[in-house]
Design an enzyme around this catalytic site. Structure first.
Site, PDB file in Angstrom:
ATOM      1  N   TYR A 159      -3.874  -0.879  10.011  1.00  0.00           N
ATOM      2  CA  TYR A 159      -3.667  -1.059   8.567  1.00  0.00           C
ATOM      3  C   TYR A 159      -2.284  -0.538   8.180  1.00  0.00           C
ATOM      4  O   TYR A 159      -1.544  -1.209   7.444  1.00  0.00           O
ATOM      5  CB  TYR A 159      -4.755  -0.316   7.794  1.00  0.00           C
ATOM      6  CG  TYR A 159      -4.723  -0.541   6.306  1.00  0.00           C
ATOM      7  CD1 TYR A 159      -5.358  -1.636   5.734  1.00  0.00           C
ATOM      8  CD2 TYR A 159      -4.048   0.343   5.451  1.00  0.00           C
ATOM      9  CE1 TYR A 159      -5.334  -1.846   4.362  1.00  0.00           C
ATOM     10  CE2 TYR A 159      -4.014   0.140   4.085  1.00  0.00           C
ATOM     11  CZ  TYR A 159      -4.661  -0.955   3.551  1.00  0.00           C
ATOM     12  OH  TYR A 159      -4.625  -1.171   2.186  1.00  0.00           O
TER      13      TYR A 159
ATOM     14  N   SER B  91       0.853  -1.185   0.000  1.00  0.00           N
ATOM     15  CA  SER B  91       0.000   0.000   0.000  1.00  0.00           C
ATOM     16  C   SER B  91       0.892   1.238   0.000  1.00  0.00           C
ATOM     17  O   SER B  91       2.076   1.176   0.357  1.00  0.00           O
ATOM     18  CB  SER B  91      -0.875   0.000   1.261  1.00  0.00           C
ATOM     19  OG  SER B  91      -1.554   1.220   1.431  1.00  0.00           O
TER      20      SER B  91
END
Length: 240
Positions: free
Chosen positions: A145, A132
């Site tokens: 996350y 990410s």
């Protein structure tokens, strides 16, 4: 030989029922692979779009794939399954921390481990982890996350260090802001949506297919000398 062909290969794509995972599964099938679309929800739609078969795997149990790779030869592993929880860090719960870390990081490591135990004796295999932008940045209101995606980037490099000389390529893709279920909340906020768009040099949000074609490249012979890379597919976000 076409260096971008996946003909004769079998690929397992996790979280393949929708979004990036579905696009990766369909693209790999289009490149010639026999694709197993795995997820905790039905991947029937992905099979209808081109994947060969679906498989139920729920990575809330990080060991869900432990017995899979000894049962059949799988040449390509795409670790895409992931979840996200949003809350201010002062209010973030232990349950939300553990749930995200289990799926996004612990399951990734132990699935890679199980794949490698089967693939290392063959001396050939491709692992593609989905990282990410938050493998590099902090983000806002997504502490578990962010921690998990920093971990995915680190694991990708570590596993490449250990396995590259033994025939396994381990790399990752770091998607930018992509139109998927995970970004519904961001796209529903007009101010946040506009602020993000204004920073992207490509002047658009990404689509799952933007990630899928990079995954095909990393799975194909064309990328055989790429090891431990975390490739940003972000429309130029990190360059701004």
């Amino acid at each position: 030989m076409n260096p971008f062909s996946l003909t004769g290969k079998t690929a397992l794509v996790t979280g393949a029922n929708t979004g990036i995972g579905q696009a990766v599964a369909v693209a790999m099938a289009g490149a010639g692979a026999h694709v197993i679309a795995a997820g905790r929800s039905s991947s029937a739609e992905t099979v209808a779009l081109g994947a060969a078969e679906e498989l139920h795997l729920d990575f809330s149990d990080p060991m869900a794939a432990q017995d899979l790779f000894g049962q059949r030869q799988i040449d390509i592993l795409v670790n895409n399954a992931g979840i996200i929880r949003r809350a201010d860090s002062v209010d973030f719960s232990e349950a939300d921390w553990d749930d995200v870390i289990d799926v996004n990081l612990k399951a990734v490591f132990f699935t890679c481990q199980a794949f490698a135990r089967a693939a290392l004796p063959r001396g050939q295999g491709k692992i593609i982890n989905i990282a990410s932008l938050l493998s590099f940045q902090g983000g806002i209101r997504v502490p578990s996350y962010t921690a998990s995606k920093h971990g995915v980037a680190g694991l990708t490099k570590l596993l490449a260090n250990e396995w590259a000389a033994r025939g396994l390529n381990v790399n990752a893709i770091a998607p930018g802001y992509i139109e998927t279920n995970n970004t519904d909340a961001l796209r529903a906020d007009p101010d946040r949506f506009r602020a993000i768009l204004e920073r992207i040099p490509a002047n658009r949000w990404g689509k799952p297919d933007d990630i899928a074609q990079t995954a095909v490249f990393l799975a194909a012979p064309a990328s055989d000398y790429i090891n431990g890379a975390v490739i940003n597919v972000d429309g130029g976000w990190l360059a701004r």
